[in-house]
Enzyme design. Structure first.
Site, short mmCIF file in Angstrom:
data_model
loop_
_atom_site.label_atom_id
_atom_site.label_comp_id
_atom_site.label_asym_id
_atom_site.label_seq_id
_atom_site.Cartn_x
_atom_site.Cartn_y
_atom_site.Cartn_z
N HIS A 35 0.81 -1.21 0.00
CA HIS A 35 0.00 0.00 0.00
C HIS A 35 0.85 1.26 0.00
O HIS A 35 0.39 2.32 0.41
CB HIS A 35 -0.97 -0.01 1.18
CG HIS A 35 -1.77 -1.27 1.26
ND1 HIS A 35 -1.41 -2.32 2.07
CD2 HIS A 35 -2.87 -1.68 0.59
CE1 HIS A 35 -2.26 -3.31 1.90
NE2 HIS A 35 -3.15 -2.95 1.01
N GLY A 36 2.11 1.14 -0.38
CA GLY A 36 2.94 2.30 -0.62
C GLY A 36 3.47 3.03 0.61
O GLY A 36 3.83 4.19 0.53
#
Lengths: 222, 421, 269
Positions: free
Chosen positions: A169-170
């Site tokens: 999710h970065g």
């Protein structure tokens, strides 16, 4: 038969309706059912406790020794401790410099490691015992993926100083595992208990002799 | 009850709100609180609810045991021992489950003999009885699959012997045997499917128990007098009378059960099962669990493979026909002077078979086994229909209530548990 | 119908029949006094540690105990271990060489044992064990006491320590006259059939006990059987103590429920 419960107890051959259960709560009856309920609760505990980690699982969490001479400058090795990936990084002076870069610090969510994500002895600007060697639990504090080690500048995005990037999710962390603001992960990457056995050997899973009794059970989030 | 649609008695608005939309509380009130039971049930009527309790105990402990068990021939034995050593209270869960199988059968066998003695299978309760026999069959299969799981010597060789029964079937026997095992001998595929079935069948049992209870509700419980309920004076509501009586019975039962769990945990099992399965070595004696011994004895008493297997299955399936083999008009053996004694002959016969099943087929055991096997079938097929014809039953009391008052009047302070016991 | 209750109890007793009816050529081992017997029995920690010493120095040359770990002997082991501290356990484990790996080069290597390792087996596999012992593989001893259980002790969930003691002390130098002993076998009074492949493992002073206890054969056999009983079911003490509490609770509950039942039914008669 709803009237059944309101009848008076009788004797002999009086019809059913007249024998109906007494509404008076007899002490013995209440006590009997109460004791039975207590017993049922007591039995529930062993059944549920069987799902807790068993002795072999706890024993498998025994300390792991790592020879630091295996870790080249600028490189990371990953070992398994208590079924969790542990990152061990040999940070070069250039990499260490990024940690004190004001540009870096201004973007961090918790630059001073105030959240209890590390032992006392790693609550410092480099989040380790010796600045050169970083030891982290390699699990993103967002939802548990393993962040990728991205030490090259600009490798994730322009202006990237080097650090960790979670592919799920970065979420982004710097090279001491401190989380940047504006990403889903809420906390810095945890530091496990560890100590130096010699100049080149560390033991993961044990605090230094004067290092208190830190354990991963007390961190905010793994 | 009594034709009037009931609603739950409560002052709680929440319960009323739910009950109007989903009449759960009304159902419980009708089925377990107000439900009218004959007033003269004795303690042998406790065993139905005890069997239900055992089913719940077995499923609960079984689900948690399955979380620790590895159905693989290389790990099954050691995963069970890990459970005994490393898992928190694993030993307790396993001993509850292991002894639970035995106690489940004890309870169910007493329940069956109670039904037999008091003629509970007679019209209009034939299907109730037959569903019970289905439950017994399912229990036997479940227990057999479960006994294989620890993968000890007796697990392995028990599975080998029992699955070999199917090879007695002409022509298709061998293919069926191979299909059952998933191989040519008991092995890993067998263990895996037995684990799957051992987990599945208890829920099938729950389903059949549901049908058993629906059939029970249709005509209500039989009673020790075996005569029909004639009116409200013969009945009392389930709660509080039978709830508290069932609870007390459960307490007594649990004390005995706990003595086995904590102090005699392996008494009902075989020490051979603490040796890991070894396909190269048969134990000196292969003995099934005690609850299957009478049937095992019938199998071994017949010196022909196919007929032996047929007799084994017939000995259980004959129970399906019991409602029609018994020709007596009277239900309860209390009023049947001859059957009362013949009943005990059958009990002794089953115990004799059990003893024979536990011993090597040598000398006197062969003779006793054959006589007992003969009597078992003779009892159901010949004796029972005949007795129904020539026996002259005692006069039946007018009603349950009349019998109760007569007895109470005759002997003040007589056992409150029922008219006959 | 009351009699059915008697039958129910008898059936429980009868269930023990298959155990009582074992092989005919079996000699019952003489009964010994065990500290762990009975409702409140506990293991004698000194005896357990001496028993482990015997296993470690003598039995483990041929017999594996694959279900045990060195950690089991320490305070966090099942049933609280046999009284060794964590440091003592680590020292015992470190004396062993354990195969581990593969390492970074993909090779297996040997390292000193750790507490979480299982007891090191004397032979790599059963074929090697058989080959080294004249065709008879020495059985694993982890649950041997339960596997050899018989009679009342087995019923009480303690397995067969008498049998183990009997085997260890039951060797005779010469078989009785007229007994044909197969080449390479030994005569044992207790072993079924009397011909055992195991040479007499213990004699007076086979080991020198660390706690100074006099190492007679019977002392050694007693301690070895005690240790093996613990190994077969290390949670036995916990089981018995939990049992006493559970049964007292159930008796109290049943008593109250009986009173309540009488009270409720009193109205009816």
């Amino acid at each position: 038969m709803a009237d059944l419960a309101h009848g008076k107890p009788g004797a002999g051959t009086v019809p059913l309706a007249d024998h109906a259960p007494t509404t008076r709560r007899d002490f013995l009856t209440v006590a009997g059912y109460a004791i039975a309920a207590v017993g049922a609760v007591c039995v529930a505990w062993p059944i549920l406790d069987s799902m807790n980690p068993a002795a072999d699982v706890l024993a498998a969490g025994a300390p792991v020794d790592i020879d630091l001479s295996r870790v080249q400058p600028g490189q990371q090795i990953v070992v398994l401790w208590r079924s969790r990936p542990i990152f061990v990084v040999n940070r070069t002076p250039e990499l260490l410099k990024t940690l004190q870069d004001p540009r870096d610090i201004s973007l961090l969510s918790d630059p001073n490691s105030t959240a209890p994500q590390q032992p006392e002895y790693a609550t410092n600007w480099h989040r380790s015992i010796q600045p050169q060697y970083l030891v982290l639990v390699g699990i993103c504090t967002h939802l548990g993926c393993i962040p990728s080690f991205m030490p090259q500048p600009n490798s994730v995005s322009p202006g990237w100083l080097g650090g960790y990037f979670c592919p799920c999710h970065g979420s982004r962390y710097d090279l001491s595992g401190r989380v940047y603001s504006g990403v889903p992960a809420p906390y810095n990457l945890p530091v496990p208990p560890y100590r130096f056995l010699s100049k080149t050997m560390i033991r993961i899973g044990e605090n230094p002799p004067d290092g208190g009794d830190f354990s991963l059970e007390s961190v905010e989030q793994i | 009850m009594a034709g009037t649609p009931s609603t739950v008695r409560t002052n709680s608005r929440l319960i009323k709100w739910i009950d109007t939309r989903l009449p759960l509380f009304t159902f419980v009130q009708d089925a377990a609180i107000d439900y009218p039971e004959p007033r003269n049930l004795n303690y042998f009527w406790n065993f139905g609810s005890l069997a239900g309790t055992m089913l719940v105990i077995m499923i609960t402990t079984g689900i948690f045991l399955a979380m620790q068990y590895t159905p693989h021939v290389d790990y099954a034995f050691s995963s069970v021992e890990r459970l005994m050593r490393d898992v928190n209270y694993g030993w307790l869960l396993r001993y509850i489950h292991m002894n639970g199988a035995s106690f489940f059968f004890i309870v169910v066998y007493i329940h069956i003999f109670r039904g037999y003695y008091y003629g509970s299978y007679k019209e209009p309760r034939e299907l109730l009885w037959m569903l019970g026999v289905v439950i017994l069959l399912l229990m036997m299969a479940t227990a057999f699959f479960g006994y294989v799981l620890p993968w000890g010597q007796m697990s392995y060789w028990g599975a080998t012997v029992i699955t070999n029964l199917f090879t007695a079937i002409p022509v298709i026997g061998n293919p069926i045997h191979t299909w059952l095992l998933g191989g040519f001998a008991v092995g890993n595929p067998t263990l895996n499917r037995f684990f799957s079935l051992h987990y599945l069948l208890p829920f099938v049992i729950v389903g059949v128990v549901g049908l058993h209870l629906i059939a029970l509700r249709q005509h209500g419980s039989n009673n020790p007098l075996g005569i029909a309920v004639k009116g409200p004076q013969d009945e009392i509501p389930f709660h509080p009378y039978y709830t508290i009586k069932d609870m007390f019975g459960l307490g007594v039962f649990l004390v005995i059960y706990a003595i086995f769990i904590f102090y005699l945990p392996n008494a009902l099992g075989d020490p051979q099962n603490y040796i890991e399965a070894n396909p190269l070595q048969t134990p000196p004696e292969i003995v099934p669990e005690w609850y299957l011994l009478p049937f095992y004895a019938i199998l071994r008493s017949i010196p022909d493979k196919l007929i032996g297997v047929l007799a084994l299955f017939a000995s259980i399936f004959i129970l399906f026909l019991l409602p029609w083999l018994d020709t007596s008009r009277v239900r309860s053996s209390y009023f049947r002077p001859i059957h009362k004694w013949v009943f005990w002959l059958l009990v002794i016969d089953v115990f004799a078979l059990g003893t024979v099943g536990a011993h090597r087929p040598e000398g006197a055991y062969i003779v006793v086994g054959r006589i007992a096997t003969f009597y078992y079938f003779f009892h159901f097929v010949i004796l029972l229909p005949l007795i129904g014809w020539f026996e002259r039953p005692l006069p039946l009391p007018e009603s349950i209530a009349a019998a109760v008052t007569k007895k109470t009047a005759a002997a003040p302070g007589a056992a409150q548990s029922g008219a006959v016991s | 119908m009351r009699a059915l209750a008697v039958i129910a109890i008898a059936s429980v007793a009868l269930a023990g029949a298959p155990i009582a009816a074992s092989a005919q050529d079996e000699v019952e081992a003489p009964h010994q006094n065990w500290s762990f017997a009975g409702i409140f029995g506990t293991f004698d920690r000194g005896s357990l540690q001496r028993g482990f010493q015997i296993y470690n120095e003598v039995c483990s040359n041929c017999h594996s105990m694959k279900l045990l770990h060195y950690r089991d002997l320490g305070p966090n082991g099942p049933g609280g271990g046999i009284g060794f501290s964590d440091a003592e356990v680590a020292a015992i484990a470190a004396q062993k060489q354990v195969e581990d790996g593969p390492n970074d080069q993909g090779e297996m290597f040997r390292r000193p044992g750790k507490p979480q390792d299982t007891f090191v087996s004397p032979f790599p596999n059963v074929e090697a064990a058989r080959a080294a012992n004249g065709g008879a593989a020495p059985p694993d001893l982890s649950v041997i006491v339960k596997a050899r259980g018989r009679g009342l002790e087995y019923l009480w969930g303690e397995g067969g320590p008498d049998y183990v003691y009997g085997i260890l002390t039951g060797f005779e130098d010469k078989p009785p006259t007229g007994f044909q002993l197969t080449q390479g076998k030994y005569y044992n009074n207790i072993f079924p059939g009397h011909q055992i492949s195991m040479p007499p493992p213990l004699a007076d002073n086979t080991v020198k006990f660390q706690d100074g206890t006099k190492a007679t054969l019977s002392q050694e056999a007693h301690d070895a059987a005690t240790f093996l009983t613990w190994a077969a079911e290390p949670n036995m003490e916990d089981r018995k103590q939990t049992g006493a509490k559970a049964i007292l609770f159930l008796l109290a509950m049943t008593g109250v429920l009986y009173g309540a039942k009488r009270r409720v039914w009193k109205d009816l008669h």
